[in-house]
Design a protein around this motif. Structure first.
Motif, PDB file in Angstrom:
ATOM      1  N   ALA A 337       0.858  -1.184   0.000  1.00 20.15           N
ATOM      2  CA  ALA A 337       0.000   0.000   0.000  1.00 20.15           C
ATOM      3  C   ALA A 337       0.887   1.225   0.000  1.00 20.15           C
ATOM      4  O   ALA A 337       2.013   1.189   0.522  1.00 20.15           O
ATOM      5  CB  ALA A 337      -0.924   0.008   1.219  1.00 20.15           C
ATOM      6  N   PRO A 338       0.444   2.334  -0.583  1.00 17.40           N
ATOM      7  CA  PRO A 338       1.268   3.552  -0.611  1.00 17.40           C
ATOM      8  C   PRO A 338       1.582   4.045   0.803  1.00 17.40           C
ATOM      9  O   PRO A 338       0.756   3.929   1.724  1.00 17.40           O
ATOM     10  CB  PRO A 338       0.388   4.554  -1.367  1.00 17.40           C
ATOM     11  CG  PRO A 338      -0.582   3.719  -2.145  1.00 17.40           C
ATOM     12  CD  PRO A 338      -0.829   2.508  -1.321  1.00 17.40           C
ATOM     13  N   ALA A 339       2.764   4.568   0.982  1.00 15.13           N
ATOM     14  CA  ALA A 339       3.148   5.131   2.279  1.00 15.13           C
ATOM     15  C   ALA A 339       2.161   6.221   2.675  1.00 15.13           C
ATOM     16  O   ALA A 339       1.743   7.034   1.846  1.00 15.13           O
ATOM     17  CB  ALA A 339       4.560   5.694   2.206  1.00 15.13           C
ATOM     18  N   GLY A 340       1.760   6.233   3.937  1.00 12.05           N
ATOM     19  CA  GLY A 340       0.816   7.215   4.439  1.00 12.05           C
ATOM     20  C   GLY A 340      -0.625   6.761   4.402  1.00 12.05           C
ATOM     21  O   GLY A 340      -1.502   7.438   4.957  1.00 12.05           O
ATOM     22  N   THR A 341      -0.903   5.581   3.787  1.00 12.37           N
ATOM     23  CA  THR A 341      -2.275   5.059   3.764  1.00 12.37           C
ATOM     24  C   THR A 341      -2.700   4.679   5.180  1.00 12.37           C
ATOM     25  O   THR A 341      -1.924   4.116   5.954  1.00 12.37           O
ATOM     26  CB  THR A 341      -2.367   3.820   2.845  1.00 12.37           C
ATOM     27  OG1 THR A 341      -1.932   4.185   1.530  1.00 12.37           O
ATOM     28  CG2 THR A 341      -3.779   3.290   2.790  1.00 12.37           C
ATOM     29  N   ALA A 342      -3.961   5.001   5.524  1.00 11.35           N
ATOM     30  CA  ALA A 342      -4.464   4.684   6.863  1.00 11.35           C
ATOM     31  C   ALA A 342      -4.533   3.177   7.054  1.00 11.35           C
ATOM     32  O   ALA A 342      -4.984   2.442   6.173  1.00 11.35           O
ATOM     33  CB  ALA A 342      -5.843   5.304   7.066  1.00 11.35           C
ATOM     34  N   VAL A 343      -4.072   2.700   8.215  1.00  6.04           N
ATOM     35  CA  VAL A 343      -4.138   1.297   8.583  1.00  6.04           C
ATOM     36  C   VAL A 343      -5.249   1.131   9.609  1.00  6.04           C
ATOM     37  O   VAL A 343      -5.304   1.872  10.606  1.00  6.04           O
ATOM     38  CB  VAL A 343      -2.799   0.801   9.162  1.00  6.04           C
ATOM     39  CG1 VAL A 343      -2.895  -0.674   9.551  1.00  6.04           C
ATOM     40  CG2 VAL A 343      -1.680   1.006   8.164  1.00  6.04           C
ATOM     41  N   LYS A 344      -6.163   0.176   9.371  1.00  6.44           N
ATOM     42  CA  LYS A 344      -7.354   0.008  10.198  1.00  6.44           C
ATOM     43  C   LYS A 344      -7.225  -1.202  11.111  1.00  6.44           C
ATOM     44  O   LYS A 344      -6.541  -2.181  10.785  1.00  6.44           O
ATOM     45  CB  LYS A 344      -8.590  -0.184   9.311  1.00  6.44           C
ATOM     46  CG  LYS A 344      -8.719   0.809   8.171  1.00  6.44           C
ATOM     47  CD  LYS A 344      -9.121   2.180   8.658  1.00  6.44           C
ATOM     48  CE  LYS A 344      -9.416   3.115   7.488  1.00  6.44           C
ATOM     49  NZ  LYS A 344      -9.901   4.427   7.922  1.00  6.44           N
ATOM     50  N   ALA A 345      -7.913  -1.155  12.247  1.00  7.68           N
ATOM     51  CA  ALA A 345      -8.027  -2.329  13.113  1.00  7.68           C
ATOM     52  C   ALA A 345      -8.899  -3.358  12.414  1.00  7.68           C
ATOM     53  O   ALA A 345      -9.994  -3.035  11.939  1.00  7.68           O
ATOM     54  CB  ALA A 345      -8.628  -1.944  14.458  1.00  7.68           C
ATOM     55  N   ALA A 346      -8.433  -4.592  12.339  1.00  9.12           N
ATOM     56  CA  ALA A 346      -9.171  -5.628  11.622  1.00  9.12           C
ATOM     57  C   ALA A 346     -10.446  -6.024  12.339  1.00  9.12           C
ATOM     58  O   ALA A 346     -11.398  -6.494  11.723  1.00  9.12           O
ATOM     59  CB  ALA A 346      -8.285  -6.850  11.422  1.00  9.12           C
ATOM     60  N   ALA A 347     -10.492  -5.846  13.648  1.00  7.29           N
ATOM     61  CA  ALA A 347     -11.677  -6.189  14.432  1.00  7.29           C
ATOM     62  C   ALA A 347     -11.636  -5.384  15.717  1.00  7.29           C
ATOM     63  O   ALA A 347     -10.598  -4.816  16.088  1.00  7.29           O
ATOM     64  CB  ALA A 347     -11.731  -7.690  14.726  1.00  7.29           C
ATOM     65  N   SER A 348     -12.763  -5.333  16.411  1.00  8.99           N
ATOM     66  CA  SER A 348     -12.827  -4.582  17.671  1.00  8.99           C
ATOM     67  C   SER A 348     -12.028  -5.305  18.752  1.00  8.99           C
ATOM     68  O   SER A 348     -11.967  -6.534  18.786  1.00  8.99           O
ATOM     69  CB  SER A 348     -14.283  -4.429  18.110  1.00  8.99           C
ATOM     70  OG  SER A 348     -15.024  -3.699  17.147  1.00  8.99           O
ATOM     71  N   GLY A 349     -11.423  -4.534  19.625  1.00 10.60           N
ATOM     72  CA  GLY A 349     -10.638  -5.116  20.711  1.00 10.60           C
ATOM     73  C   GLY A 349      -9.973  -4.018  21.515  1.00 10.60           C
ATOM     74  O   GLY A 349     -10.439  -2.876  21.554  1.00 10.60           O
TER      75      GLY A 349
END
Length: 425
Positions: A337-349
């Protein structure tokens, strides 16, 4: 005239009998080793019996490392050698002598018995093979996940080339003892009775003297009973004392869980609920407005149209998978993925750990229900901290610049890595 048997016969006087019993009891006491628990409640015909507390089986205290350090998740103690002073112990483990003495209500020059336990006011280096311990880290209950150990080894499994296998769980296995601070008026016997352990076990765990002497402010480790670390206790059938009546049996509903409630049937589009018949007095019925579509969760920018998914987890970042899961060689997947792309939590925790490797690359570990963990590496600009609760799709950081820029993502069931795609599809 008295019968000869009254004073000189074969039957002893009552005073002589009492003396014989006393001498016999004294001989029996002399044959016993160690101090005695003189708690006789319940042994003289009463209904309260505390005799069982004095014979509760306890575990042996774990062996410390070469410095004398015993480490648990919530505290550390040090076990003194014969002839040590508080100052010598402090010097051996790298603590300030006055601080260690003050924390234990002593002076730096006070002598210590072999096996005597001192509580540490701050943590020192964890026991490891380098300090004479069998394993690295604090003593934890069997099966408890060491998040820090997992996180520190995660980046080693992310490179493009074949990586070394994941490290095994570190630290010894055992139950963390209760730590009791002695209050004014307490004795070893009252403390042992409070926790239902024997005074001798309390003395062995803490290196007490032959008189079981304790001092106000002293920290004592309460011996771990076998029941607390063993299998569940089997219920015992007791015969009621005559005249007290028979115990009322428990109804089945008190010991057997109720059956799970059957959920109501779900209405689907293929089987709509029939509309009610129109009234005979109404010439025209108003059309029913179409139901508004359910809102879709906001998961940030994506590279392809969002689709409804029943997957347990969502992709932490949208991109091509440039390295697939291979147990023992790559315990996760690498997503370009391009640098600076937001990384999301895969699930709640909740964020269980945030650490870095030797190159300063952040590692984030999120803990989920059912003992699941997700691990994210090659991140930058973290927007969460340890202990934060996160929801599925929440931004936790950005893709770190690299060649290529990517996110390494793992799913773990406890310490065992599993294929993330089983949760993402």
């Amino acid at each position: 005239m008295h019968s000869p048997l009254t004073r000189h016969g074969p039957f002893p006087s009552r005073r002589t009998a009492r003396l014989g019993v006393l001498l016999l009891g004294t001989a029996a006491l002399a044959a016993c080793s160690g101090p005695l628990d003189l708690d006789l409640r319940g042994r003289m015909g009463g209904t309260v019996d505390t005799a069982g507390a004095a014979v509760s089986a306890t575990e042996t205290r774990p062996a410390p490392d070469a410095r004398g350090v015993l480490s648990y998740p919530n505290y550390q103690v040090v076990v003194a050698r014969r002839g040590d002073t508080v100052g010598e112990v402090a010097s051996r483990i790298g603590l300030n002598a006055d601080e260690l003495a003050r924390y234990n209500g002593m002076s730096a020059s006070d002598p210590l018995r072999g096996g005597e336990v001192l509580a540490l006011p701050s943590r020192v280096a964890e026991p490891s093979p380098a300090t004479g311990a069998a394993s690295t880290g604090p003593i934890r209950p069997a099966g408890q996940i060491d998040i820090s150990t997992l996180a520190s080894g995660a980046i080693a499994r992310a490179p493009e080339t074949a990586a070394t296998p994941a490290p095994s769980p570190q630290g010894g296995s055992g139950v963390e003892p209760i730590r009791h601070q002695v209050r004014r008026g307490e004795t070893a016997f009252t403390i042992a009775r409070l926790y239902n352990v024997s005074p001798s076990a309390l003395a062995q765990w803490n290196g007490l003297d032959a008189n079981f002497t304790v001092r106000e402010g002293q920290f004592l480790l309460i011996p771990v009973t076998v029941q607390s670390a063993a299998a569940p206790v089997v219920s015992e059938t007791r015969v009621p004392t005559p005249g007290t009546g028979s115990p009322t049996p428990l109804p089945p509903s008190a010991t057997t869980p109720l059956p799970a409630a059957v959920p109501p049937p779900v209405r689907t589009a293929e089987a709509p609920t029939p509309a009610p018949a129109a009234s005979t007095t109404t010439t025209a019925a108003a059309p029913t407005p179409a139901a508004a579509p359910a809102p879709k969760p906001e998961i940030g920018p994506v590279t392809k149209p969002a689709t409804t998914s029943s997957a347990a987890m969502t992709m932490p970042v949208q991109g091509s998978i440039i390295r697939e899961y291979a147990r023992g060689r790559n315990d996760g997947i690498d997503i370009a993925a391009p640098a600076g792309t937001a990384v999301k939590a895969a699930a709640s925790g909740s964020v269980a750990a945030i650490t870095t490797n030797t190159d300063g690359i952040p590692i984030v570990v999120i803990k989920h229900p059912d003992n699941l963990l997700t691990v994210y590496t090659h991140l930058d600009g973290l927007s969460v901290k340890k202990g934060d609760a996160v929801s599925r799709g929440q931004t936790i950081g950005k893709v770190r610049a690299g060649d290529p820029a990517r996110v390494h993502f793992e799913v773990r069931d406890g310490f065992d890595s599993v294929d993330p795609m089983a949760y993402l599809r």
